[in-house]
Design a protein around this motif. Structure first.
Motif, PDB file in Angstrom:
ATOM      1  N   LEU A  96      13.428 -10.778  -4.424  1.00  0.00           N
ATOM      2  CA  LEU A  96      11.995 -10.654  -4.689  1.00  0.00           C
ATOM      3  C   LEU A  96      11.135 -11.189  -3.545  1.00  0.00           C
ATOM      4  O   LEU A  96      10.183 -10.528  -3.121  1.00  0.00           O
ATOM      5  N   ILE A  97      11.469 -12.380  -3.026  1.00  0.00           N
ATOM      6  CA  ILE A  97      10.590 -13.027  -2.046  1.00  0.00           C
ATOM      7  C   ILE A  97      10.917 -12.636  -0.611  1.00  0.00           C
ATOM      8  O   ILE A  97      10.034 -12.219   0.148  1.00  0.00           O
ATOM      9  N   ILE A  98      12.186 -12.760  -0.223  1.00  0.00           N
ATOM     10  CA  ILE A  98      12.568 -12.529   1.173  1.00  0.00           C
ATOM     11  C   ILE A  98      12.231 -11.110   1.659  1.00  0.00           C
ATOM     12  O   ILE A  98      11.796 -10.946   2.804  1.00  0.00           O
ATOM     13  N   PRO A  99      12.405 -10.045   0.836  1.00  0.00           N
ATOM     14  CA  PRO A  99      12.039  -8.706   1.335  1.00  0.00           C
ATOM     15  C   PRO A  99      10.588  -8.594   1.784  1.00  0.00           C
ATOM     16  O   PRO A  99      10.287  -7.849   2.719  1.00  0.00           O
ATOM     17  N   VAL A 100       9.678  -9.310   1.127  1.00  0.00           N
ATOM     18  CA  VAL A 100       8.266  -9.259   1.514  1.00  0.00           C
ATOM     19  C   VAL A 100       8.084  -9.828   2.919  1.00  0.00           C
ATOM     20  O   VAL A 100       7.397  -9.234   3.764  1.00  0.00           O
ATOM     21  N   PHE A 101       8.707 -10.972   3.199  1.00  0.00           N
ATOM     22  CA  PHE A 101       8.592 -11.584   4.519  1.00  0.00           C
ATOM     23  C   PHE A 101       9.308 -10.755   5.582  1.00  0.00           C
ATOM     24  O   PHE A 101       8.830 -10.650   6.720  1.00  0.00           O
ATOM     25  N   TYR A 102      10.456 -10.182   5.214  1.00  0.00           N
ATOM     26  CA  TYR A 102      11.237  -9.467   6.221  1.00  0.00           C
ATOM     27  C   TYR A 102      10.499  -8.225   6.724  1.00  0.00           C
ATOM     28  O   TYR A 102      10.654  -7.832   7.878  1.00  0.00           O
ATOM     29  N   ARG A 103       9.703  -7.618   5.866  1.00  0.00           N
ATOM     30  CA  ARG A 103       8.931  -6.446   6.299  1.00  0.00           C
ATOM     31  C   ARG A 103       7.886  -6.814   7.344  1.00  0.00           C
ATOM     32  O   ARG A 103       7.487  -5.977   8.157  1.00  0.00           O
ATOM     33  N   LEU A 104       7.418  -8.060   7.333  1.00  0.00           N
ATOM     34  CA  LEU A 104       6.376  -8.473   8.278  1.00  0.00           C
ATOM     35  C   LEU A 104       6.911  -8.663   9.693  1.00  0.00           C
ATOM     36  O   LEU A 104       6.187  -8.443  10.666  1.00  0.00           O
ATOM     37  N   LYS A 105       8.167  -9.131   9.824  1.00  0.00           N
ATOM     38  CA  LYS A 105       8.762  -9.420  11.132  1.00  0.00           C
ATOM     39  C   LYS A 105       7.916 -10.426  11.915  1.00  0.00           C
ATOM     40  O   LYS A 105       7.729 -10.301  13.133  1.00  0.00           O
ATOM     41  N   ALA A 106       7.362 -11.414  11.242  1.00  0.00           N
ATOM     42  CA  ALA A 106       6.462 -12.380  11.878  1.00  0.00           C
ATOM     43  C   ALA A 106       7.180 -13.709  12.090  1.00  0.00           C
ATOM     44  O   ALA A 106       8.111 -14.066  11.359  1.00  0.00           O
ATOM     45  N   ALA A 107       6.738 -14.468  13.097  1.00  0.00           N
ATOM     46  CA  ALA A 107       7.322 -15.782  13.369  1.00  0.00           C
ATOM     47  C   ALA A 107       6.854 -16.819  12.362  1.00  0.00           C
ATOM     48  O   ALA A 107       7.534 -17.811  12.126  1.00  0.00           O
ATOM     49  N   SER A 108       5.677 -16.627  11.768  1.00  0.00           N
ATOM     50  CA  SER A 108       5.127 -17.559  10.779  1.00  0.00           C
ATOM     51  C   SER A 108       4.997 -16.860   9.428  1.00  0.00           C
ATOM     52  O   SER A 108       4.413 -15.776   9.335  1.00  0.00           O
ATOM     53  N   VAL A 109       5.511 -17.483   8.379  1.00  0.00           N
ATOM     54  CA  VAL A 109       5.407 -16.888   7.047  1.00  0.00           C
ATOM     55  C   VAL A 109       3.960 -16.861   6.568  1.00  0.00           C
ATOM     56  O   VAL A 109       3.604 -16.066   5.694  1.00  0.00           O
ATOM     57  N   TYR A 110       3.124 -17.705   7.164  1.00  0.00           N
ATOM     58  CA  TYR A 110       1.736 -17.791   6.713  1.00  0.00           C
ATOM     59  C   TYR A 110       0.889 -16.631   7.217  1.00  0.00           C
ATOM     60  O   TYR A 110      -0.258 -16.468   6.790  1.00  0.00           O
ATOM     61  N   GLU A 111       1.464 -15.819   8.093  1.00  0.00           N
ATOM     62  CA  GLU A 111       0.794 -14.574   8.476  1.00  0.00           C
ATOM     63  C   GLU A 111       0.638 -13.663   7.266  1.00  0.00           C
ATOM     64  O   GLU A 111      -0.309 -12.888   7.164  1.00  0.00           O
ATOM     65  N   TYR A 112       1.609 -13.752   6.335  1.00  0.00           N
ATOM     66  CA  TYR A 112       1.501 -12.966   5.094  1.00  0.00           C
ATOM     67  C   TYR A 112       0.215 -13.298   4.355  1.00  0.00           C
ATOM     68  O   TYR A 112      -0.478 -12.402   3.846  1.00  0.00           O
ATOM     69  N   LEU A 113      -0.122 -14.585   4.280  1.00  0.00           N
ATOM     70  CA  LEU A 113      -1.309 -14.997   3.530  1.00  0.00           C
ATOM     71  C   LEU A 113      -2.584 -14.466   4.163  1.00  0.00           C
ATOM     72  O   LEU A 113      -3.558 -14.173   3.458  1.00  0.00           O
ATOM     73  N   GLU A 114      -2.603 -14.334   5.487  1.00  0.00           N
ATOM     74  CA  GLU A 114      -3.778 -13.750   6.140  1.00  0.00           C
ATOM     75  C   GLU A 114      -3.909 -12.276   5.796  1.00  0.00           C
ATOM     76  O   GLU A 114      -5.013 -11.784   5.532  1.00  0.00           O
ATOM     77  N   GLY A 425       3.219 -21.569  -5.671  1.00  0.00           N
ATOM     78  CA  GLY A 425       2.268 -20.907  -6.565  1.00  0.00           C
ATOM     79  C   GLY A 425       1.335 -19.979  -5.818  1.00  0.00           C
ATOM     80  O   GLY A 425       1.012 -18.878  -6.300  1.00  0.00           O
ATOM     81  N   LEU A 426       0.897 -20.382  -4.624  1.00  0.00           N
ATOM     82  CA  LEU A 426      -0.004 -19.554  -3.819  1.00  0.00           C
ATOM     83  C   LEU A 426       0.681 -18.261  -3.384  1.00  0.00           C
ATOM     84  O   LEU A 426       0.100 -17.161  -3.520  1.00  0.00           O
ATOM     85  N   PHE A 427       1.883 -18.356  -2.853  1.00  0.00           N
ATOM     86  CA  PHE A 427       2.609 -17.157  -2.426  1.00  0.00           C
ATOM     87  C   PHE A 427       2.919 -16.250  -3.611  1.00  0.00           C
ATOM     88  O   PHE A 427       2.824 -15.016  -3.504  1.00  0.00           O
ATOM     89  N   THR A 428       3.306 -16.837  -4.737  1.00  0.00           N
ATOM     90  CA  THR A 428       3.615 -16.046  -5.925  1.00  0.00           C
ATOM     91  C   THR A 428       2.377 -15.303  -6.419  1.00  0.00           C
ATOM     92  O   THR A 428       2.457 -14.133  -6.822  1.00  0.00           O
ATOM     93  N   LEU A 429       1.234 -15.960  -6.392  1.00  0.00           N
ATOM     94  CA  LEU A 429      -0.024 -15.312  -6.780  1.00  0.00           C
ATOM     95  C   LEU A 429      -0.286 -14.085  -5.907  1.00  0.00           C
ATOM     96  O   LEU A 429      -0.647 -13.013  -6.419  1.00  0.00           O
ATOM     97  N   GLY A 430      -0.092 -14.240  -4.601  1.00  0.00           N
ATOM     98  CA  GLY A 430      -0.334 -13.123  -3.709  1.00  0.00           C
ATOM     99  C   GLY A 430       0.646 -11.990  -3.897  1.00  0.00           C
ATOM    100  O   GLY A 430       0.272 -10.806  -3.793  1.00  0.00           O
ATOM    101  N   MET A 431       1.898 -12.289  -4.200  1.00  0.00           N
ATOM    102  CA  MET A 431       2.934 -11.266  -4.293  1.00  0.00           C
ATOM    103  C   MET A 431       2.992 -10.564  -5.640  1.00  0.00           C
ATOM    104  O   MET A 431       3.595  -9.499  -5.757  1.00  0.00           O
ATOM    105  N   TYR A 432       2.353 -11.154  -6.676  1.00  0.00           N
ATOM    106  CA  TYR A 432       2.467 -10.597  -8.017  1.00  0.00           C
ATOM    107  C   TYR A 432       1.148 -10.099  -8.608  1.00  0.00           C
ATOM    108  O   TYR A 432       1.161  -9.227  -9.474  1.00  0.00           O
TER     109      TYR A 432
END
Length: 603
Positions: A96-114, A425-432
């Motif tokens: 559930l979680i790792i596929p979202v980050f892997y699609r970004l190919k970013a060095a920082s996971v917090y790029e997802y939040l932006e 909780g913040l990441f889960t809110l964004g992903m769901y």
């Protein structure tokens, strides 16, 4: 005070030299750390095995070896149930979680939040992570210094500096590849340290059954606490529910772990690394728990804290090494090397992750905003190495502040719960939740952080009640330490009902509470801000009508549902040989179910 022999120092020196040599090797072979991707993400070319070992070693380090063993020595085996939460949570992180980050190919996971909310959310989460890691690194470096001081009397300042300098050197010089490769052999030495304790006690006790019998007779074997009272320190609910939240906060959304998972070749390899990490993690956890029972067997009639030989339970394991392994050449050195390696692997990981976050989340945006340009890859690489040096020095400084922290395990897990839970909780809110917006997400995060910091660091707190310890076999009948211990325990028990209720909540609930408050608080505030037209989530849509959503920002099941909903449906409604035309309906549910017909004459 016992001292290490020549062979012990030789083993310790060889371990340090190997770590440094690996850093030098990866500096001058392959790509020679000439690109940022190679330096921070190992060129996304690592295999499953080194990443799996590194995932375990990054956090289950000296804190595990010293803290978990003493947890079972002092409080019993309820803590071992946390391994069930690892089993439950691994598929959640992997699918559930790792596929979202892997699609970004970013060095920082917090790029997802932006991408999901905006830069303000990215900055708030990144700063929270940085605070979490800076607090944690002090405890991790302090642990091996404590071990060496107890075993050899070696100056604690010297020990801290040696650990900090060595890990900073190979992490800065060799980049992520050096960190991952050193984690493999450092993990093996961690296992060697734990099993040396178990085997030594096994030899002295005559059998493992004898160790188990003594632990059972003295109340150490207990996994029967099903209480729902949140003030109970360890129960089935704290270990499975609270443990799952802590695990996902670390292995699902923490920069240090996700950065490792991004260093493999594919998403399937990242999932495989996470799954292979599970048995390695559980084996170390369970064996360390049993090592605590082994140490209890040895000190069952004379607890060294009550006797006054050591000042803290966290020093009992090193003391056991002094008392039992001195007769075996090199064994004490092997144990100390394992403790050192446990911290080296963790600190090098933290240095690398903090350098990546500082570069991607703070430095690059500042240069774009004020300098009106972007950093070249050469400039980025140079700044990454300077940042690694800076955080290595900061790590050494924080270690000197960790000496006042008692209870290594509880301190470490408390830090991850207090900050990791709200971030989860913040990441889960964004992903769901597709309706979540930036102001609501930041509001939920700040409320959750404030609450967790309040209950986590608020004082006074009740002292956890230890199981009975004996001094019947001590050389002295009474000691000052014994008097102080019993007076403190009696006072704590008498006054427990007067402590503020929230300060009595088990530290294992911090991550779960932080997650719930951040998620539902952010959801509620997002609804309220949208209702008042104070904020919206328009930027996650690809069109002006807010019908085509960026489905890759959500977990796979929700992303697939959104994608199906937005996919046009082609329906052939009629054909006519008389007019030679075809009537076609193209239905797009996301476009207000607009229907139209297209006719083409071929006659």
């Amino acid at each position: 005070m016992a001292t290490l022999g020549a062979w012990d120092y030789t083993i310790l020196a060889v371990v340090m030299i190997i770590s440094v040599a690996i850093g030098i090797y990866y500096r001058f072979v392959g790509g020679k750390q000439s690109t940022t991707t190679e330096y921070l993400l190992a060129d996304r070319s690592m295999g499953v095995a080194p990443v799996a070992f590194s995932l375990m070693a990054s956090f289950m380090s000296a804190i595990t070896i010293l803290g978990v063993s003493m947890e079972n020595y002092q409080y019993g085996t309820m803590f071992v149930l946390i391994n069930l939460s690892y089993v439950v949570s691994t598929p959640v992180a992997a699918y559930l979680i790792i596929p979202v980050f892997y699609r970004l190919k970013a060095a920082s996971v917090y790029e997802y939040l932006e991408l999901r909310f905006g830069y303000a959310t990215r900055l708030a989460a990144s700063l929270s992570f940085s605070l979490q890691m800076i607090l944690y690194m002090g405890i991790v470096v302090y642990a091996p210094a404590l071990a060496l001081e107890a075993v050899t009397g070696l100056n604690q300042v010297f020990s801290i500096v040696i650990v900090g300098v060595v890990c900073t050197f190979y992490a800065t010089l060799g980049g992520m590849k050096a960190v991952l490769i050193t984690d493999i052999y450092q993990s093996l030495l961690m296992f060697a340290a734990v099993f040396s304790v178990i085997i030594c006690a096994w030899v002295k006790a005559g059998s493992l059954e004898e160790i188990w019998r003594v632990a059972q007779e003295n109340g150490r074997i207990d996994v029967s606490n099903f209480s729902v009272d949140p003030t109970e320190r360890h129960t089935w609910f704290t270990q499975i529910l609270g443990g799952s939240a802590t695990y996902l906060a670390i292995y699902g959304v923490n920069q240090t772990q996700v950065q490792r998972l991004m260093s493999v070749r594919s998403l399937s390899a990242a999932r495989a690394a996470l799954w292979w990490c599970l048995p390695i993690l559980c084996l170390l956890s369970i064996s360390t728990c049993f090592s605590g029972l082994c140490i209890y067997w040895y000190y069952r009639d004379c607890d060294p804290v009550l006797e006054g030989r050591v000042n803290s339970r966290d020093q009992v394991m090193p003391l056991f090494v002094v008392d039992t392994m001195g007769e075996y050449t090199g064994l004490a050195g092997l144990f100390v090397s394992g403790i050192f390696c446990a911290s080296l692997s963790t600190i090098s990981s933290i240095i690398s992750s903090l350098a990546a976050v500082t570069l991607e989340d703070y430095l690059k945006p500042l240069v774009r905003h004020f300098g009106k340009r972007t950093l070249t890859d050469r400039e980025t690489l140079w700044h990454s190495k300077l940042l690694s040096l800076f955080f290595g020095a900061l790590c050494i400084g924080m270690a000197f502040m960790a000496g006042s922290i008692g209870g290594l395990l509880q301190a470490a897990l408390s830090i991850f719960g207090i900050i990791g839970g709200p971030l989860l909780g913040l990441f889960t809110l964004g992903m769901y939740v597709t309706k979540a917006n930036e102001k609501g997400a930041i509001g939920g995060l700040l409320i959750s952080l404030g609450f967790c910091l309040w209950i986590g660091f608020g004082q006074p707190k009740p002292v956890p009640q230890s199981l009975d310890m004996s001094t019947a076999g001590c050389p002295l009948d009474r000691s000052y330490a014994q008097d102080v211990f019993f007076k403190t325990a009696a006072k704590a028990e008498a006054e427990e009902e007067h402590y503020f209720y929230l300060y009595r909540i088990s530290y294992m609930w911090y991550a779960a509470l932080g997650f719930v408050i951040a998620f539902f608080g952010g959801w509620l505030l997002s609804w309220l801000f949208a209702l008042l037209n104070w904020d919206s989530n328009r930027h996650i849509y690809q069109d002006a009508d807010c019908t085509l959503i960026k489905h890759d920002l959500f977990v796979p099941p929700i992303a697939k549902r959104l994608q199906r909903r937005q996919m046009p449906r082609l329906v052939i409604t009629a054909t006519s040989s008389e007019i030679g035309g075809i009537s076609v309906d193209v239905q797009q549910p996301q476009l207000d179910e607009i229907e139209w017909e297209k006719h083409k004459d071929v006659a």
